[in-house]
Design a protein around this motif. Structure first.
Motif, PDB file in Angstrom:
ATOM      1  N   UNK A  73      -0.280   3.249  -3.295  1.00  0.00           N
ATOM      2  CA  UNK A  73       1.091   3.604  -2.915  1.00  0.00           C
ATOM      3  C   UNK A  73       1.436   4.994  -3.419  1.00  0.00           C
ATOM      4  N   UNK A  74       2.368   5.633  -2.728  1.00  0.00           N
ATOM      5  CA  UNK A  74       2.913   6.890  -3.233  1.00  0.00           C
ATOM      6  C   UNK A  74       3.938   6.558  -4.320  1.00  0.00           C
ATOM      7  N   UNK A  75       4.362   7.580  -5.045  1.00  0.00           N
ATOM      8  CA  UNK A  75       5.316   7.357  -6.132  1.00  0.00           C
ATOM      9  C   UNK A  75       6.604   6.708  -5.635  1.00  0.00           C
ATOM     10  N   UNK A  76       7.142   7.202  -4.515  1.00  0.00           N
ATOM     11  CA  UNK A  76       8.399   6.595  -4.047  1.00  0.00           C
ATOM     12  C   UNK A  76       8.195   5.131  -3.645  1.00  0.00           C
ATOM     13  N   UNK A  77       7.033   4.797  -3.120  1.00  0.00           N
ATOM     14  CA  UNK A  77       6.741   3.399  -2.790  1.00  0.00           C
ATOM     15  C   UNK A  77       6.580   2.543  -4.061  1.00  0.00           C
TER      16      UNK A  77
END
Lengths: 377, 377
Positions: free
Chosen positions: B327-331
């Motif tokens: 996942x990306x950080x925002x996810x």
């Protein structure tokens, strides 16, 4: 006879590389399929609420990115198909090209797959607006080093007597530095060994027509360290400048020479033929940095300048069966002096190389900018 | 029956790793031999003037460094040979140990060779004075995050009522952060899955007696990007502090638990058992970051705090046949919220990880420091 065989071998090497470029879309689709399969694993069913949006993004944006990159690469390749104006060593016969497109079973080697993806990052670095953050500070340091020894050139006046300083750029990659040197009034020659770089530098320098006409998605092949979900899928438009439209200062020009730096420029005919040699992320790319330094010294006329910018990431270090000489920076400076390169100054400057500026992982080099002058004796 | 087999498998895994540690000197000597062979190549004869001092350094300093590292590793191993005070899963039978020492034909896998060398870098990071440049800014950010939610502990007074906040540190590596948390008055528990880390954290925490009693040369295995010729050969003394000598504040204590984070702490018995979970360069090390976040939320009591520091370098991304969720950080932040972790703040902080501070190549992470509180419902 020997040279005929060498030519046939060279041609086979080039066609292998062109074919790996042609295979990009199928390779990248396999990568997407791997991600998709993982995300469909039964163990993830209970996390559907969290992962559904993520999955949809991989599906739609991933597919679009592969198409964008595929289009860029295909357009470049097509430029060289049966093109009689292209350099002979970069021509792709149309029958081979058509056969590649029909053969769905072909797979490029893992090494070639990586190199094609690396081309896309280099296109970003050299030919996009966003890539300026990486290249501009490096180029500024190099221009300053040249001017310290050769003086400045007024770009309006240029070198109207035809005596533009001759600058050699070994390992010039996608050619942006060569182009920028020409824009500043130098007679700049790029040298490159990699067919990947030769192919795409020729394309970017000669075949682009409009600012932003092409798109690349250089960050889509790695899933780690993205801050926003959209970062990995973002597209960059290239080129940010069309080299063919540039009005070079009087006397300035640019050229490219293919081949191994030491083999081409270690030749006695190149002895003293250059006013400057610029090595930018280059001296660590060969099997023997000492031979490269000797070759730089050979090329320069007395009073000519060597400007170096880069780290010492020796490319052959990890290849157990290859020659590789790995000197520390202080040893490099001693070796350079021993070949008559008088070190005028060195300066440490931090720089990234094909590293996504939005990523949580930066590959940062504490580069050394070296300015040295070739002794008269 | 199943658990007996599992134990036998575990024991085999541990002994494989201990054996790779035992084989270090022979492996490193092969590396020196490769460098020596390259430097003796006939093509380099003409550069003798430049390379002679370099060759002599590889010979004498290289040999000394291998001996220093070998001594450190052997001393650690010997601590666990037939040691009835050592945790059962870390005991090495003396007959096996003696047989390994006699067997000169054994070669550890390339992966294990790398991991042994990585231990030496981690020893530098966690237990040397020089390593403070990496760990102190990270730990300070973590302590601040904990104190924002749990309040401060006066180290003189500690928690005399026995109610020291319970802090869990999954992926605690060589244990320095666990030790530093205990020094600040917490009841800190480290959790670790890797036998390499379990072995050497146990050694550093329990078996060291004097500041600087041991030497390691963590940078000698890579030849690129060294500024001074001596940099790669330099020795670091460890430990910079002897954990056994520390006077912990009243109520503070430290412990270690072996095992997979999700398997051990996803258990209902751990539900709500912790005042804090600190993930430091950890959440990207598992196969499924979402499961890790769920597990963090499971461990925390309502009002408990999660402090995260690190990038998102997903360790399993490149393993084609392994599960890996990236996942990306925002996810990650959205997923954390979905498990009842209310994000209080996030802050980006640059940090290096086992990266030689003198090198021309730095692996720098734009880490995210996340402070979140477990919701009551």
């Amino acid at each position: 006879m020997a040279s005929v065989r060498a030519d046939a071998e060279e041609s086979a090497t080039f066609l292998k590389i062109a074919r790996a470029v042609e295979a990009y879309e199928r390779d990248a689709e396999r990568l997407l399929a791997r991600w998709r399969k993982r995300l469909e694993d039964a163990s993830l069913t209970r996390y559907a609420r969290v992962l559904d949006a993520h999955r949809a993004r991989v599906e739609t944006r991933g597919t679009a990115c592969v198409r964008t990159n595929g289009e860029f690469l295909r357009k470049a390749l097509e430029t060289f198909v049966d093109n009689e104006l292209a350099p002979e060593h970069l021509r792709i016969p149309s029958d081979a090209f058509e056969a590649w497109r029909r053969d769905e079973t072909f797979r490029a080697s893992a090494d070639d797959v990586d190199k094609v993806r690396y081309v896309l990052k280099n296109v970003w670095r050299d030919w996009s607006e966003e890539g300026k953050c990486e290249r501009t500070p490096v180029y500024e340091a190099i221009f300053q080093g040249l001017e310290e020894v050769l003086g400045t050139i007024d770009p309006e006046i240029g070198n109207p007597d035809g005596e533009a300083p001759r600058v050699l750029v070994p390992g010039c990659g996608l050619g942006r530095l060569v182009y920028e040197l020409a824009k500043r009034g130098y007679d700049a020659q790029g040298n490159e060994f990699s067919y990947y770089m030769l192919l795409f530098s020729s394309f970017m320098l000669n075949a682009t027509r409009e600012v932003g006409e092409l798109g690349v998605c250089p960050w889509m092949h790695g899933r780690s360290n993205h801050r926003a979900a959209d970062d990995m899928w973002r597209e960059t438009r290239v080129p940010d400048e069309v080299p063919g439209d540039a009005r070079l200062p009087p006397g300035a020009c640019m050229s490219m020479a293919a081949g191994d730096f030491a083999a081409v420029y270690g030749d006695p005919r190149e002895s003293g033929a250059w006013d400057a040699v610029v090595t930018c992320f280059f001296i660590d790319t060969g099997h023997n940095v000492v031979e490269y330094l000797e070759c730089v010294a050979n090329c320069l006329r007395p009073g000519g300048v060597w400007v170096n910018f880069g780290p010492l990431l020796y490319h052959w270090e990890e290849y157990a069966h290859e020659m590789s000489v790995e000197l520390s920076l202080d040893e490099v400076l001693i070796a350079a002096e021993s070949f008559g390169l008088e070190i005028r100054r060195t300066r440490t400057a931090s720089a990234d190389y094909t590293s996504d500026p939005r990523s949580m992982h930066r590959t940062t080099y504490a580069c050394e900018c070296i300015v040295a002058v070739k002794r008269a004796t």
